[in-house]
Design an enzyme around this catalytic site. Structure first.
Site, PDB file in Angstrom:
ATOM      1  N   GLY A 208       3.405 -38.552-122.654  1.00  0.00           N
ATOM      2  CA  GLY A 208       3.926 -38.105-120.535  1.00  0.00           C
ATOM      3  C   GLY A 208       2.865 -37.495-120.733  1.00  0.00           C
ATOM      4  O   GLY A 208       2.455 -36.128-120.494  1.00  0.00           O
ATOM      5  N   ASN A 209       2.993 -37.461-118.588  1.00  0.00           N
ATOM      6  CA  ASN A 209       2.300 -36.617-118.174  1.00  0.00           C
ATOM      7  C   ASN A 209       3.077 -35.725-116.014  1.00  0.00           C
ATOM      8  O   ASN A 209       4.769 -36.914-116.445  1.00  0.00           O
ATOM      9  CB  ASN A 209       1.138 -36.894-117.296  1.00  0.00           C
ATOM     10  CG  ASN A 209       0.627 -37.899-116.786  1.00  0.00           C
ATOM     11  OD1 ASN A 209       1.438 -38.238-116.008  1.00  0.00           O
ATOM     12  ND2 ASN A 209       0.345 -38.642-117.295  1.00  0.00           N
TER      13      ASN A 209
END
Ligand code: CTP
Length: 400
Positions: A208-209
């Site tokens: 993810g980020n």
């Protein structure tokens, strides 16, 4: 420009209440209709007589008249107003508003109000910075209320710091801006993407980020408040938005986000891709949890669909397409290149080099670049205000 606008002013028990008569006077001068509701404590700081004289209307203090039993309907007041401005708001009233406590005419009116609400906290700096106060402010923001941030300076306690109620002249400007932008996207359909995407590695892990979704959610709220019907395609986030004109489509992966956006795009007049979509996804996510084994684990990644590029290809001349560019170097040139290659009308450039900009913060600092190359650098602003400025750069039903 405020001619005929119905503005309800709520005053609570804070020394900054002494500044409110000036605000009421300025609003009346601009042609607004003003009514004032006060908490019992507020009357210790400023008299109802001053406010009724300036507003040319009786001030509301008690839920009912103790002598003749007649009652003041908080519901009517909340429905009457085009805008409710609570200023100053003490830590105590802030907490009551956040908790839904309705123990006086001001708090009951707040709960019953249907119109947009601004609140301007005023208190001592330690009270302002207390986690409870900050949590209450965030709760009120998550309900769609708008914060008029307190200024920094000398406080009534003699201390110096954050907690001063914003000056009446500035509050007047905020009210003017609100009505200027009011409903300029009425009848328009918006598609907005927000947050990050989660690309599964196995059933328990993902790539993810750090995108919190705050910018996209602020854009969705602002567009809805300005009359638009919004489809918000949201990756996994920890924030919420409750507005009747916002439909949230929840997705997890870049592929799900692509399908939701491509589906909604043909019906939308304005699209804003603010999501931080994964550029690569795991080629073959494991169906069982990957067990720890060797020293090195290699994952194979495959490119995802560039949603914005696809939308740029589908775009008709009537549609307006906005992208974001998150850059760390050669920012402006990279953003202009994205604007051109993805066939955008507007690009919002975020530089991670700017303090207070980017992931997870409450603020943002962006540069808006249009199709003809003209660019406008905005100052460091709250994400709410940044959203308002981005929407100002998009054609709506404005007459000015
Ligand atoms: N975007 C998209 N689909 C992707 C990746 C990005 O729609 N798979 C959109 C983002 O929502 C944003 C814009 O493209 O509006 C730019 O995203 P950014 O990550 O800055 O740029 P990329 O085009 O992915 O290029 P790079 O990462 O190489 O800078």
């Amino acid at each position: 420009m405020l001619k005929g606008k119905k503005i309800l002013i709520g005053i609570t028990g804070s020394i900054a209440a002494y500044k409110v008569p000036l605000l009421v006077r300025m609003l009346i001068r601009e042609g607004a209709e003003v009514k004032v509701v006060m908490t019992p404590c507020a009357t210790d700081f400023v008299t109802p007589l001053t406010l009724s004289t300036l507003s040319q209307k009786p001030v509301l203090l008690e839920p009912y008249n103790r002598t003749d039993g007649s009652w003041n309907s908080h519901v009517d007041w909340g429905r009457w107003a085009d805008l409710f401005v609570l200023t100053p708001v003490s830590a105590n009233t802030l907490a009551k508003m956040a908790a839904g406590i309705a123990d006086n005419l001001l708090t009951t009116t707040y709960l019953a109000a249907k119109c947009p609400v601004f609140f301007a906290p005023a208190m001592d700096l330690d009270m302002f910075h207390h986690p409870t106060t900050q949590k209450n402010i965030n709760t009120l923001l998550s309900y769609g209320n708008r914060l008029i941030e307190p200024g920094t300076g000398e406080l009534a306690s003699g201390l110096c710091g954050e907690g001063r109620m914003e000056e009446p002249e500035r509050i007047l400007e905020i009210i003017r801006d609100f009505f200027l932008r009011c409903r300029d996207f009425s009848g328009k359909k918006f598609l907005i993407s927000a947050g990050s995407t989660h690309e599964p590695i196995d059933p328990v892990r993902f790539i993810g980020n750090h995108s919190s979704g705050k910018m996209g959610y602020a854009l969705a709220q602002e567009a809805a408040e300005r009359g638009a019907e919004v489809t918000l395609v949201s990756g996994p986030v920890h924030i919420g938005l409750n507005h009747p004109a916002v439909k949230i489509v929840r997705v997890n992966t870049a592929a799900e986000m692509a399908s939701a956006c491509l589906n909604a795009f043909p019906q939308s007049d304005v699209t804003i891709m603010s999501a931080a979509v994964a550029d690569y996804t795991i080629s073959n996510p494991a169906t069982q949890k990957i067990k720890k084994s060797g020293e090195v684990l290699n994952l194979t990644l495959t490119k995802t669909t560039d949603i914005l590029s696809e939308l740029g290809k589908m775009k008709t001349p009537e549609q307006f397409l906005t992208g974001f560019a998150l850059e760390t170097d050669n920012e402006k040139n990279n953003a202009i290149e994205k604007l051109n290659t993805k066939n955008l009308d507007l690009i919002v450039l975020n530089s991670l080099r700017d303090k207070g900009a980017g992931f997870g913060t409450e603020t943002n600092k962006v540069t808006l670049i249009g199709r003809n190359g003209e660019s406008r650098e905005l100052p460091l602003l709250s994400k709410k205000e940044t959203a308002a400025r981005i929407l100002d750069a998009i054609p709506g039903n404005r007459t000015e």
